[in-house]
Enzyme design. Sequence first.
Site, mmCIF file in Angstrom:
data_model
loop_
_atom_site.group_PDB
_atom_site.id
_atom_site.type_symbol
_atom_site.label_atom_id
_atom_site.label_comp_id
_atom_site.label_asym_id
_atom_site.label_seq_id
_atom_site.Cartn_x
_atom_site.Cartn_y
_atom_site.Cartn_z
ATOM 1 N N HIS A 32 0.663 -0.545 -0.173
ATOM 2 C CA HIS A 32 -0.274 0.352 0.045
ATOM 3 C C HIS A 32 1.061 1.496 0.158
ATOM 4 C CE1 HIS A 32 -2.911 -3.224 1.930
ATOM 5 N NE2 HIS A 32 -2.755 -3.391 0.845
ATOM 6 N N GLU A 92 1.464 3.654 2.954
ATOM 7 C CA GLU A 92 1.990 2.870 4.263
ATOM 8 C C GLU A 92 3.336 3.480 4.448
ATOM 9 O OE1 GLU A 92 0.374 -0.129 5.030
ATOM 10 O OE2 GLU A 92 -1.915 0.065 4.462
ATOM 11 N N ASN A 112 -3.158 -6.429 -2.442
ATOM 12 C CA ASN A 112 -3.128 -7.611 -1.052
ATOM 13 C C ASN A 112 -4.010 -7.984 -1.340
ATOM 14 O OD1 ASN A 112 -1.046 -8.292 0.897
ATOM 15 N ND2 ASN A 112 -2.506 -7.495 2.958
ATOM 16 N N ARG A 113 -4.757 -8.397 -2.132
ATOM 17 C CA ARG A 113 -6.139 -9.011 -2.210
ATOM 18 C C ARG A 113 -6.203 -9.242 -3.862
ATOM 19 N NH1 ARG A 113 -6.130 -6.890 2.214
ATOM 20 N NH2 ARG A 113 -7.723 -5.807 3.643
ATOM 21 N N TYR A 147 -7.607 -13.385 3.162
ATOM 22 C CA TYR A 147 -7.959 -13.070 2.063
ATOM 23 C C TYR A 147 -6.294 -13.394 1.291
ATOM 24 C CZ TYR A 147 -6.305 -9.260 4.804
ATOM 25 O OH TYR A 147 -5.464 -8.285 5.895
ATOM 26 N N THR A 194 -3.033 -12.724 0.248
ATOM 27 C CA THR A 194 -2.063 -11.417 0.480
ATOM 28 C C THR A 194 -0.878 -11.683 -0.698
ATOM 29 O OG1 THR A 194 -0.890 -13.372 1.951
ATOM 30 C CG2 THR A 194 -2.628 -11.611 2.504
ATOM 31 N N GLU A 240 2.234 -5.721 10.852
ATOM 32 C CA GLU A 240 1.670 -4.294 10.732
ATOM 33 C C GLU A 240 1.790 -3.091 12.040
ATOM 34 O OE1 GLU A 240 -1.701 -2.767 8.947
ATOM 35 O OE2 GLU A 240 -1.757 -4.283 8.556
#
Length: 315
Positions: free
Chosen positions: A23, A26, A72-73, A166, A168, A180
């Site tokens: 992402h 981030e 990430n999906r 999901y 990743t 995270e």
Amino acid sequence: MSSRGNASCFPQAERVAVFGGTHGNEMSGVTLVNMWIKNRAEIERSGVAVRAFITNPRAVEKCSRYIDTDLNRAFTPENLSSPSGDGLPYEVQRAKEVNQIFGPKGSPDAYDVIFDLHNTTSNMGSTLILESSTDYFNLQMVHYIKKAIAPESCMVLLNEHPHLKYATTRSVAKHPVGLEVGPQPQGVLRSNIFESMRAIMKHALDFIELFNSGVEFPACSVEVFRVHERVDYPRDTNGNITAMVHPQLQDCDWEPLNPGDPMFQTFDGRTIPYEGASPVYPTFINEAAYYEKQQAFITTRRETLVANAIRKISK
């Protein structure tokens, strides 16, 4: 993996990747990975090749979560097997490229370990994210990290839920690990969050170096928070949000939410309580990136997993 005596045996982890920018807004992972691309010294370990890699460079350039769709999906079998072409969403094409470099996903040629670095706007602190309760290599690694950073805390989120798991970016690897760290606003770099992520990565790579050197890790137990349910905001018939996370729940990631506790607060001040039958542990509370995914938070259940002793397979 094989078993010998009471220990599970794994091959040497020869290839490890550290992903940043899955992402693009981030900033801790983006900054660390760019730093390590320029100077590898901090991530070099004996017996293992460690590669730092920006997974979504166009999103990083724009400082946005993604360009067309969430990378990430995007690592589904359908996407990874689809024909390449200009008509594909950027992140689907990028997923195919990442899979070609670090996979193929599910194959013996895939990278041994991938760490995918993320930030959250939620008050989660440092969280390691696992995708299997029987990956003893990863369980032993998070146990090592948690001991190494004590008294600082690091939670472990386990997502094996058949409907909430999901595809990743890190799932390309044999041993996928998400990291995270928050709270940190999107597009912002906070020094304490940056240093927490950096420290955890140091200990993670130290663990791999020790394992590769022949150190055997004895059986251990690891407290995890298993993903249970996704909770959306209350909405009207047009799909508009009609309530906010209640102030007594806001910023209370990992704390128990008991039946009857305040959960949401409507715009006119009415409290909506949690009506579940037993306590749960919410996390990703009020995450900014999840408004589009119709998610106010996820609930988890706390449990303890036991990991076998592990050692390297003798050649």
